[in-house]
Motif scaffolding. Structure first.
Motif, PDB file in Angstrom:
ATOM      1  N   UNK A 245      95.555 -47.626  23.004  1.00 14.19           N
ATOM      2  CA  UNK A 245      96.384 -48.787  23.336  1.00 14.19           C
ATOM      3  C   UNK A 245      96.429 -49.013  24.849  1.00 14.19           C
ATOM      4  N   UNK A 246      95.377 -48.592  25.540  1.00 17.90           N
ATOM      5  CA  UNK A 246      95.304 -48.829  26.972  1.00 17.90           C
ATOM      6  C   UNK A 246      96.290 -48.033  27.787  1.00 17.90           C
ATOM      7  N   UNK A 247      96.895 -47.003  27.220  1.00 18.01           N
ATOM      8  CA  UNK A 247      97.938 -46.262  27.921  1.00 18.01           C
ATOM      9  C   UNK A 247      97.626 -44.780  28.107  1.00 18.01           C
ATOM     10  N   UNK A 248      96.527 -44.284  27.558  1.00 17.32           N
ATOM     11  CA  UNK A 248      96.278 -42.852  27.571  1.00 17.32           C
ATOM     12  C   UNK A 248      94.801 -42.563  27.814  1.00 17.32           C
ATOM     13  N   UNK A 249      94.522 -41.497  28.530  1.00 15.41           N
ATOM     14  CA  UNK A 249      93.157 -40.987  28.623  1.00 15.41           C
ATOM     15  C   UNK A 249      93.211 -39.470  28.653  1.00 15.41           C
ATOM     16  N   UNK A 250      92.121 -38.841  28.287  1.00 12.10           N
ATOM     17  CA  UNK A 250      92.040 -37.381  28.237  1.00 12.10           C
ATOM     18  C   UNK A 250      90.941 -36.886  29.157  1.00 12.10           C
TER      19      UNK A 250
ATOM     20  N   UNK B  18     101.688 -27.545  29.654  1.00  6.62           N
ATOM     21  CA  UNK B  18     102.974 -27.857  29.017  1.00  6.62           C
ATOM     22  C   UNK B  18     103.990 -28.424  30.005  1.00  6.62           C
ATOM     23  N   UNK B  19     103.505 -29.119  31.018  1.00  5.34           N
ATOM     24  CA  UNK B  19     104.371 -29.720  32.017  1.00  5.34           C
ATOM     25  C   UNK B  19     103.849 -31.113  32.345  1.00  5.34           C
ATOM     26  N   UNK B  20     104.785 -32.050  32.590  1.00  4.38           N
ATOM     27  CA  UNK B  20     104.408 -33.386  33.020  1.00  4.38           C
ATOM     28  C   UNK B  20     104.477 -33.439  34.543  1.00  4.38           C
ATOM     29  N   UNK B  21     103.348 -33.777  35.171  1.00  4.84           N
ATOM     30  CA  UNK B  21     103.270 -33.827  36.621  1.00  4.84           C
ATOM     31  C   UNK B  21     102.870 -35.229  37.053  1.00  4.84           C
ATOM     32  N   UNK B  22     103.227 -35.644  38.278  1.00  2.56           N
ATOM     33  CA  UNK B  22     102.917 -37.012  38.705  1.00  2.56           C
ATOM     34  C   UNK B  22     101.430 -37.215  38.966  1.00  2.56           C
ATOM     35  N   UNK B  23     100.953 -38.401  38.656  1.00  6.18           N
ATOM     36  CA  UNK B  23      99.605 -38.840  39.030  1.00  6.18           C
ATOM     37  C   UNK B  23      99.769 -39.852  40.154  1.00  6.18           C
ATOM     38  N   UNK B  24      99.189 -39.552  41.320  1.00  2.92           N
ATOM     39  CA  UNK B  24      99.352 -40.402  42.493  1.00  2.92           C
ATOM     40  C   UNK B  24      98.003 -40.960  42.945  1.00  2.92           C
ATOM     41  N   UNK B  25      98.040 -42.014  43.722  1.00  5.97           N
ATOM     42  CA  UNK B  25      96.835 -42.680  44.196  1.00  5.97           C
ATOM     43  C   UNK B  25      96.758 -42.566  45.717  1.00  5.97           C
ATOM     44  N   UNK B  26      95.597 -42.183  46.231  1.00  6.79           N
ATOM     45  CA  UNK B  26      95.381 -42.135  47.675  1.00  6.79           C
ATOM     46  C   UNK B  26      93.917 -42.421  47.957  1.00  6.79           C
TER      47      UNK B  26
ATOM     48  N   UNK C  99      89.017 -17.730  35.941  1.00  3.12           N
ATOM     49  CA  UNK C  99      87.566 -17.871  36.052  1.00  3.12           C
ATOM     50  C   UNK C  99      86.991 -18.317  34.709  1.00  3.12           C
ATOM     51  N   UNK C 100      86.210 -19.408  34.719  1.00  6.24           N
ATOM     52  CA  UNK C 100      85.594 -19.904  33.502  1.00  6.24           C
ATOM     53  C   UNK C 100      86.519 -20.653  32.574  1.00  6.24           C
ATOM     54  N   UNK C 101      87.780 -20.811  32.957  1.00  6.68           N
ATOM     55  CA  UNK C 101      88.757 -21.443  32.073  1.00  6.68           C
ATOM     56  C   UNK C 101      88.511 -22.947  31.953  1.00  6.68           C
ATOM     57  N   UNK C 102      88.810 -23.486  30.781  1.00  5.28           N
ATOM     58  CA  UNK C 102      88.769 -24.925  30.530  1.00  5.28           C
ATOM     59  C   UNK C 102      90.176 -25.418  30.218  1.00  5.28           C
ATOM     60  N   UNK C 103      90.567 -26.511  30.848  1.00  5.99           N
ATOM     61  CA  UNK C 103      91.886 -27.082  30.618  1.00  5.99           C
ATOM     62  C   UNK C 103      91.739 -28.496  30.061  1.00  5.99           C
ATOM     63  N   UNK C 104      92.575 -28.818  29.103  1.00  4.04           N
ATOM     64  CA  UNK C 104      92.645 -30.158  28.543  1.00  4.04           C
ATOM     65  C   UNK C 104      93.829 -30.892  29.173  1.00  4.04           C
ATOM     66  N   UNK C 105      93.567 -32.056  29.752  1.00  8.40           N
ATOM     67  CA  UNK C 105      94.588 -32.831  30.448  1.00  8.40           C
ATOM     68  C   UNK C 105      94.730 -34.188  29.770  1.00  8.40           C
ATOM     69  N   UNK C 106      95.958 -34.615  29.562  1.00  5.88           N
ATOM     70  CA  UNK C 106      96.225 -35.944  29.026  1.00  5.88           C
ATOM     71  C   UNK C 106      97.016 -36.751  30.040  1.00  5.88           C
ATOM     72  N   UNK C 107      96.511 -37.934  30.368  1.00  2.44           N
ATOM     73  CA  UNK C 107      97.200 -38.836  31.297  1.00  2.44           C
ATOM     74  C   UNK C 107      97.819 -39.970  30.486  1.00  2.44           C
ATOM     75  N   UNK C 108      99.125 -40.139  30.644  1.00  4.51           N
ATOM     76  CA  UNK C 108      99.852 -41.173  29.900  1.00  4.51           C
ATOM     77  C   UNK C 108     100.769 -41.933  30.842  1.00  4.51           C
ATOM     78  N   UNK C 109     101.202 -43.104  30.414  1.00  4.64           N
ATOM     79  CA  UNK C 109     102.159 -43.882  31.194  1.00  4.64           C
ATOM     80  C   UNK C 109     103.497 -43.157  31.243  1.00  4.64           C
ATOM     81  N   UNK C 110     104.132 -43.185  32.409  1.00  5.57           N
ATOM     82  CA  UNK C 110     105.430 -42.534  32.537  1.00  5.57           C
ATOM     83  C   UNK C 110     105.729 -42.168  33.973  1.00  5.57           C
TER      84      UNK C 110
END
Length: 336
Positions: free
Chosen positions: A18-23, A61-69, A87-98
């Protein structure tokens, strides 16, 4: 402990709901663990399917700000913090409106000067109030100890350390040591130029600059010594970004006399949450062969020089009882 420069390999998978989320998928492809938090940069073009608005990243498991610069090349990035990376770790990140309203402000930048008074000769006098304009065309013939700009120039900080530089012909970067992770610069220097040279609850100005390069100051080598940005036609300074996880100071020097070469110089200093470093970008419109930087060399500190020319990055550093308070102080300049 030896500092190691870690490079994260970033693979990005983007799909919108719905145009509000990306992974996103982040992977540390090195064999080094990052034990502190760090900042992730993503080209804004990769998130172009998201509409304008405020966004947060869900990570660990935490919501952190997404900023533009943006950098000096005009490349616009989305930035957000992540916690330590194995080392070698993979993280899944979800960006949502908020809005990450509960996330603390971990960086800050300001440019504050007096208003209501007047210049009498070199000094600003009369009744005044402090005003945080975050923009200033420096008055012509401005000099040190004019009692006009709070702590004599722009300041920037994060939860680890604070910096300033003199916005006059000295043009040197100084360091404030902090005892707290909170934002302190709004309260520093409002009572004059002397108090912050003494220990306080928040910390103190703990570096001797004098005629040296401070820490990473801009200079030109004239064959005998490094000369800071002393002679200019005019100077404009502003704060383009003052975010929770990244803040920046932009300075434009017009008509800089760089050892006989008249040029225009632009400087962008960025500071990120969780790091003790500042990142400086420079752009000059003439070819300057002898552009230089460095830092003070105190007699009480050991000099450390990295001579491995096979590395992409090099550094010079010092460590010892070289602070104004007689404490151990480490300084370093990283360069390509």
């Amino acid at each position: 402990m030896k500092n190691v420069l870690i490079v994260l390999a970033l693979s990005v998978c983007v799909w919108c709901v719905r145009g509000q989320t990306c992974s996103l998928t982040l992977q540390n492809k090195t064999n080094k663990e990052i034990i502190t938090d760090c900042i992730v940069e993503i080209p804004l073009s990769l998130l172009q399917n998201l509409p304008l608005g405020n966004y947060v990243a869900e990570t660990d498991r935490q919501f952190v700000p997404v900023e533009i610069s943006a950098n000096l090349n005009g490349e616009v990035k989305a930035v957000f913090p992540i916690a330590g990376f194995k080392a070698g770790e993979t993280k899944k990140i979800t960006i949502t409106a908020g809005n990450a309203t509960q996330y603390p402000k971990r960086t800050y930048a300001e440019l504050v000067h007096k208003t209501g008074g007047r210049f009498e000769g070199r000094e600003y006098k009369g009744e005044y109030a402090w005003i945080k304009t975050n923009y200033l065309r420096v008055p012509d013939n401005f000099c040190d100890h004019a009692y006009f700009i709070k702590y004599e120039g722009p300041g920037w900080e994060n939860d680890k350390v604070a910096f300033r530089f003199y916005l006059d012909p000295r043009n040197a970067i100084d360091v404030f040591a902090k005892k707290t992770s909170g934002i302190v610069l709004p309260f520093v220097g409002v009572d004059g130029y002397e108090s912050y040279h003494h220990p306080a609850e928040w910390g103190m100005d703990n570096m001797r600059v004098g005629k040296a390069l401070g820490l990473g100051s801009i200079a030109v080598w004239n064959g005998e010594k490094a000369v800071r940005v002393e002679k200019t036609d005019s100077v404009i300074c502003r704060i383009p970004v003052d975010g929770k996880v990244r803040s920046q100071v932009m300075t434009e020097y017009y008509g800089w006399d760089a050892d006989g070469t008249k040029c225009n110089l632009r400087s962008l200093v960025s500071i990120d949450a969780g790091s003790r470093a500042s990142h400086m970008e420079l752009r000059v419109d003439k070819k300057i062969k002898n552009l230089a930087t460095g830092f003070i060399k105190d007699k009480n500190a050991a000099l450390i020089v990295d001579n491995d020319k096979s590395k992409e990055w090099s550094y010079i550093a010092s460590f010892g009882k070289q602070s104004l308070n007689g404490d151990y102080l480490g300084l370093a300049v990283f360069f390509i």
